[in-house]
Write an enzyme that holds these catalytic residues in place. Structure first.
Site, PDB file in Angstrom:
ATOM      1  CD  GLU A  48      25.904 -43.910 -11.139  1.00 52.28           C
ATOM      2  OE1 GLU A  48      26.481 -43.364 -12.082  1.00 52.28           O
ATOM      3  OE2 GLU A  48      24.924 -44.659 -11.280  1.00 52.28           O
TER       4      GLU A  48
ATOM      5  CG  HIS B 216      12.349 -46.360   0.882  1.00 53.63           C
ATOM      6  ND1 HIS B 216      12.528 -45.354  -0.030  1.00 53.63           N
ATOM      7  CD2 HIS B 216      11.300 -45.990   1.664  1.00 53.63           C
ATOM      8  CE1 HIS B 216      11.644 -44.390   0.209  1.00 53.63           C
ATOM      9  NE2 HIS B 216      10.890 -44.753   1.223  1.00 53.63           N
TER      10      HIS B 216
ATOM     11  CD  GLU C 261      22.979 -36.627  -7.763  1.00 50.88           C
ATOM     12  OE1 GLU C 261      23.052 -37.805  -7.439  1.00 50.88           O
ATOM     13  OE2 GLU C 261      22.095 -35.854  -7.332  1.00 50.88           O
TER      14      GLU C 261
ATOM     15  CG  ASP D  41      20.260 -39.250  -7.741  1.00 47.55           C
ATOM     16  OD1 ASP D  41      19.568 -38.294  -7.356  1.00 47.55           O
ATOM     17  OD2 ASP D  41      20.488 -39.475  -8.942  1.00 47.55           O
TER      18      ASP D  41
ATOM     19  NE  ARG E 145      19.790 -43.942 -12.895  1.00 47.56           N
ATOM     20  CZ  ARG E 145      19.852 -42.623 -12.933  1.00 47.56           C
ATOM     21  NH1 ARG E 145      19.735 -41.927 -11.803  1.00 47.56           N
ATOM     22  NH2 ARG E 145      20.035 -41.983 -14.064  1.00 47.56           N
TER      23      ARG E 145
ATOM     24  CE1 TYR F 263      17.618 -41.387  -8.089  1.00 47.35           C
ATOM     25  CE2 TYR F 263      17.827 -43.607  -7.211  1.00 47.35           C
ATOM     26  CZ  TYR F 263      18.361 -42.538  -7.906  1.00 47.35           C
ATOM     27  OH  TYR F 263      19.632 -42.614  -8.420  1.00 47.35           O
TER      28      TYR F 263
ATOM     29  CG  ASP G 235      21.709 -44.641  -6.873  1.00 53.40           C
ATOM     30  OD1 ASP G 235      22.522 -43.748  -6.557  1.00 53.40           O
ATOM     31  OD2 ASP G 235      21.215 -44.732  -8.010  1.00 53.40           O
TER      32      ASP G 235
END
Length: 766
Positions: free
Chosen positions: A86, A354, A9, A82, A309, A307, A84
């Site tokens: 999103e 996780h 990203e 990422d 989030r 990460y 997740d």
């Protein structure tokens, strides 16, 4: 030429990965989302399976073109966004775009996932790719479609029934309801008086205090003594009975163990950063993103945290081994429990990642990497590092003691105290708390002298203290995030955007770091709770979040979920549009008649907030502020002596507005001249746009200062920093401004964004 193309990203993330993967890999950034729904009605086709119409986000079109050009030269594509849903959706959108542009061909596409940006984690992810998860993609598509359908149908309704420019969101609306309901509870709160009686004691050369817990054979509750007369009477009786001494009647000793808090999730990180560092949720997530994407701390660029989030509190086995080794080495083997601590998430449906937020390397002690970090980065990394280390240390042991003192028959005082005998994890980190009750009797640091039953202690004084109950506190960012999580509203990636949207729409303002709903926020909440109660219901919103999680796990299909939501929702929108009048929403009847025409008064919503007005408007123009009484409103406004309106030569008067008193023309609304009661400070710098006025220092409604043309509203030019009468050497704009930031210090800067000129400024004084 690189054989493999990797997409992430951000350019910062791309820069870090480039150092890990070598010359066979080209890493490009998508700069966030690359596609979104077309911004108009019909982007989600509710008649044909909720199919969606996407378009490339304009500002990222050039990045998409660059990716397509590079893919033509590459043999394979790795999507490393990422970990997740999103991030999964961004990868899918990229895949769909390159496929539509016919640059993919038969080249293999790999989805790689890593939860920390370290060399080992990234290289392992590249070696073990997977396919795109359509379950995660569909969950994100369903979320986006729901948000679109709510926004594009409720927002126009708000425009019609309240006023233009408003919006309603699927998740922001329940959050607004929380803030408004808390404010209403504060307004309805009735303060109650109560009294406590304390004794000041001394024994073995140590002073301490004890509170009365039993009086005349009855256990005292909070409201046992509610007035000064009874309190002073009890004070006199106890003083006479004591005769300068109290007797030790009972000693109770106990030992308490205090366990460390779990490692950080997104929610708890935002809460603690707010409590301990004063960071907003946006600031916390921005800095955490920087720590995750990586920086050079002396061993090459690397991510410092995992990460950010996530709603998981699990730690990887390799991380636990490293953390335990550091604890043993740094704090001693006796501070280490026999087995690693495990934690269970409190989130209703933990699913984002996780692992908890932790340092990628425990041995990167905050002090050793401080040189490579900005002040904000260091503060947040220090918080994360300490919390992670503390969560794997032994409990703290606290000795507690309660001593009861007799004062005649049926009267008892009690002194509480405690001592930390073994600090354990507390020597590294102690979790903050929200809104600790004032005067709650926290004796965690109170030491009592060693006493025995039957021993007499000196009574220095007996005093009665007056107290008043307090209403529930307004939400801070920390307590709002905590409450949203408890209700299951939103998910880790949404808390920050929920809060920023409420502020951006001016539905709630932060006053002393506490949320207070605006008049518009109250009206919007009233409308939604009255006519769309189901959709701002806390349980309904949480249940919908859980169902989206079911979609992400492949346990539910997303289209039936959309149909279940959509049909009753759109029917309710149509019924409300037809059956509800604007006055039903924006006016609130009062049991009071107009002093001018005797028609009923009502609370109404205007451009500057709520006010009291006559229902006979426009025939009757009587109005007054909500805080103004009937008699005061009928008084003639105070005339400004010695001045006339510069526009129409009418008298100038002092008026009361939403943000306080101001000077206005007496001929309003024919003449709309206004000015501040406090004369703005003139910088004597000529306005570069109209060349007629000068730039003056003004204060915004939020308390910040800006510099605007004194010819407003004819000229609306303004800058955020102090201007100086000096031409820009780069673009020749007539003025420069003095800009001060933490990172760059004080410098001269051109106000024109496209110019970008800056140079150091010798003095911060203007």
């Amino acid at each position: 030429m690189a054989k493999n193309l990797v997409i992430v990203e951000s350019p910062a993330k791309a820069k870090t990965l480039k150092k890990y993967l070598g010359k066979d890999f080209e890493i490009l950034a998508s700069y966030g989302h690359v596609r979104d729904l077309v911004p108009k009605t019909g982007a989600v086709d509710t008649e044909h399976g909720f199919s969606m119409k996407y378009q490339v986000i304009e500002k990222n079109a050039k990045h998409v073109d660059e990716i397509c050009a590079q893919l033509k030269k590459s043999d394979s594509l790795y999507l490393a966004t990422d970990p997740d849903r999103e991030g999964e959706a961004i990868s899918w959108h990229l895949y769909e775009l390159v496929k539509a542009k016919k640059v993919l061909g038969h080249k293999p596409v790999h989805r790689v996932v890593f939860h920390e940006i370290t060399k080992t984690a990234v290289q392992n992810a590249i070696k073990h790719p997977r396919e795109l998860s359509m379950d995660l993609v569909n969950a994100q598509q369903a979320r986006r479609a729901l948000d679109y359908l709510v926004g594009f149908n409720l927002s126009p309704l708000l425009w019609k029934k309240i006023r233009r420019g408003l919006s309603a969101g699927r998740v922001q609306s329940p959050a607004l309801r929380l803030i408004v309901e808390r404010e209403e509870a504060i307004e309805k709160f009735i303060t109650q008086e109560y009294w406590t009686i304390e004794s000041d004691l001394k024994a073995k050369n140590q002073a301490f205090s004890a509170r009365l817990i039993e009086y005349q054979g009855k256990k005292l509750e909070q409201f046992s003594i509610v007035n000064e007369t009874d309190a002073k009477k009890a004070e006199d009786i106890l003083r006479k009975l004591a005769k300068g001494k109290l007797k030790v009647e009972k000693i109770t000793k106990s030992q308490r163990k205090r366990n460390p808090a779990a490692p950080f999730t997104t929610s708890t990180l935002q809460q603690e950063a707010s409590r301990k560092l004063g960071f907003s949720t946006q600031r916390t997530m921005r800095v955490a993103q920087q720590l995750y994407e990586g920086m050079d701390v002396g061993e090459g660029a690397t991510g410092l945290i995992t990460y950010m989030r996530t709603d998981s509190v699990t730690l990887a086995n390799e991380a636990l081994t490293e953390i335990r080794a550091l604890i043993s080495e740094r704090y001693g083997a006796d501070t280490l429990p026999s087995e690693p601590r495990t934690y269970k998430t409190k989130a209703k449906n933990a699913q984002e990642a996780h692992e908890a937020i932790r340092p990628t390397m425990a041995h990167w002690i905050p002090e050793t990497v401080k040189h490579a970090l900005t002040p904000d980065q260091y503060k947040l990394y220090n918080l994360i590092w300490k919390r992670t280390i503390a969560c794997q240390m032994i409990h703290a042991t606290i000795d507690q003691v309660a001593i009861d003192f007799a004062c005649g028959e049926g009267n008892r005082f009690r002194a509480n105290g405690s001592t930390v005998t073994s600090p354990g994890f507390m020597q590294v980190y102690l979790e903050g708390v929200d809104d600790a009750a004032a005067g709650g009797g926290d004796d965690s640091e109170k030491l009592l002298p060693p006493l025995k039953v039957g021993e007499m202690v000196d009574l220095i004084a007996v005093h009665a203290d007056q107290h008043f109950t307090e209403p529930p506190p307004r939400f801070s960012e920390a307590s709002l995030v905590k409450t949203l999580e408890e209700y299951g509203i939103g998910r880790p990636s949404t808390y920050s955007s929920i809060i920023s949207t409420l502020q951006h729409r001016e539905y709630a303002l932060l006053e002393n770091k506490r949320f207070k709903p605006t008049d518009v926020g109250r009206i919007v909440n009233k409308f939604l709770t009255q006519y769309f109660a189901q959709y701002v219901d806390y349980d309904f919103t949480a249940k919908l979040e859980d169902e989206l999680d079911d979609v992400a796990r492949g346990e539910k299909q997303w289209v039936p979920l959309m149909e279940y939501f959509w049909k009753p929702f759109i029917e309710l929108v149509k019924a409300t549009e037809e059956g509800v009048k604007r006055a039903d929403v924006t006016q609130e009847a009062l049991e009071e008649n107009c002093p001018k025409c005797s028609k009923p008064l009502s609370i109404r919503l205007g451009k500057r907030g709520r006010f009291i007005g006559c229902t006979g408007y426009p025939e009757c123009d009587y109005t007054r502020n909500l805080t103004e009484d009937r008699e005061t409103s009928l008084l003639a406004p105070e005339v400004v002596e010695g001045r006339r309106c510069p526009k129409c030569d009418s008298e100038l008067v002092i008026k009361q507005g939403k943000y306080g008193k101001f000077i206005g023309c007496s001929s309003y609304p024919k003449c709309k001249f206004i000015e501040s009661l406090e004369k703005p400070e003139d910088t004597h710098v000529t306005c570069p746009v109209c060349h007629k006025g000068t730039l003056v220092k003004r204060k915004s409604r939020y308390g910040t200062f800006f510099y605007s043309c004194n010819q407003y509203p004819d000229c609306k030019y303004a800058v955020n920093s102090p201007p100086i009468d000096e031409k820009c050497p780069n673009c020749s704009w007539p003025i420069l401004m003095i800009k001060t930031t933490k990172r760059r210090g004080t410098e001269k800067a051109c106000p024109q964004k496209e110019c970008g000129f800056t140079e150091p400024h010798a003095s911060a004084e203007l």
